[in-house]
Design a protein around this motif. Structure first.
Motif: not given
Length: 236
Positions: A136, A168, A171, A187-189, A192
């Motif tokens: 990110t 996050v 991802t 979309t998943s982390p 984090w």
């Protein structure tokens, strides 16, 4: 004065918790940590030990935790003890404990797999998919992931349920496949951090087995996460 690290490992053998966590012991020792190893979360209920611990590295998939143990863990992190781990060892631990899930901020839900075999026979790598871990904007500047690029990996791709109090850093996106019931990408982390009182938490979802943990990108994130999560002077 050396930092004190507590490695707590056990749970489901499929994630090879002893072999996996052993990979990081030399790094911790080279980095000046005094390392203690425990085989259950019972140590979390020992207030004196927890108060002296600067970093907890947990590798326990599934398993159970008592109220006293999870309370001890939460109190220690809130007081400044760092907490980190990878894959199911932190993101799929103690499923029955709401207090643990709230502490970590994200929980494994599934790892979508490949298309079913025409024969219907299961395959050992059915849940291993080629996918990309994407940094990110925050991840490109954060100390844990700064300087890394997006990277491809072939392993379990974690689908994570999470809250909005996590920061996050990376991802991964689950695409739409004909054999899956969802109809849009999700979309998943994948990496984090989380502030909890005076403590820092770092979760890295890749890490199914020692082979994945030896990937240079995965290993860099985990090792940097250990250093970053360690109790800071302001939390002492």
């Amino acid at each position: 004065m050396a930092h004190r690290a507590l490695v707590v490992r056990g749970g489901w053998d499929g994630h090879r918790p002893i072999e996996a966590s052993d990979l990081f012991l030399p790094f911790l020792e080279r980095s000046g940590y005094d390392v203690r190893i425990e085989s259950s979360p019972a140590v979390y209920a020992d207030a004196e030990t927890m108060a002296e611990t600067d970093l907890i590295v947990q590798c326990i998939t599934m398993g159970e935790i008592t109220h006293e143990e999870v309370s001890g863990l939460r109190d220690a992190v809130a007081a400044g003890t760092g907490f980190t781990g990878w894959h199911g060892g932190i993101a799929d631990s103690f499923r029955a404990s709401a207090d643990y899930l709230q502490l970590v901020g994200g929980q494994f839900a599934a790892h979508p797999g490949r298309a079913p075999e025409p024969s219907g026979e299961p395959r050992d790598d059915a849940n291993f998919l080629d996918h990309v871990i994407e940094l990110t904007d925050l991840g490109r500047t954060h100390p844990v992931t700064q300087g890394l690029d997006d990277f491809a990996i072939t392993t379990e791709q974690y689908w994570v349920l999470h809250d909005d109090l996590i920061d996050v850093l990376a991802t991964t996106t689950h695409p739409v496949r004909p054999w899956h019931p969802w109809r849009r990408p999700l979309t998943s982390p994948a990496v984090w951090t989380r502030d909890w009182g005076a403590g820092r938490i770092v979760v890295t979802t890749p890490g199914h087995d020692p082979e994945v943990l030896d990937d240079p990108n995965v290993r860099t994130v985990i090792e940097r996460g250990m250093l970053w999560a360690t109790r800071t002077a302001s939390a002492s």
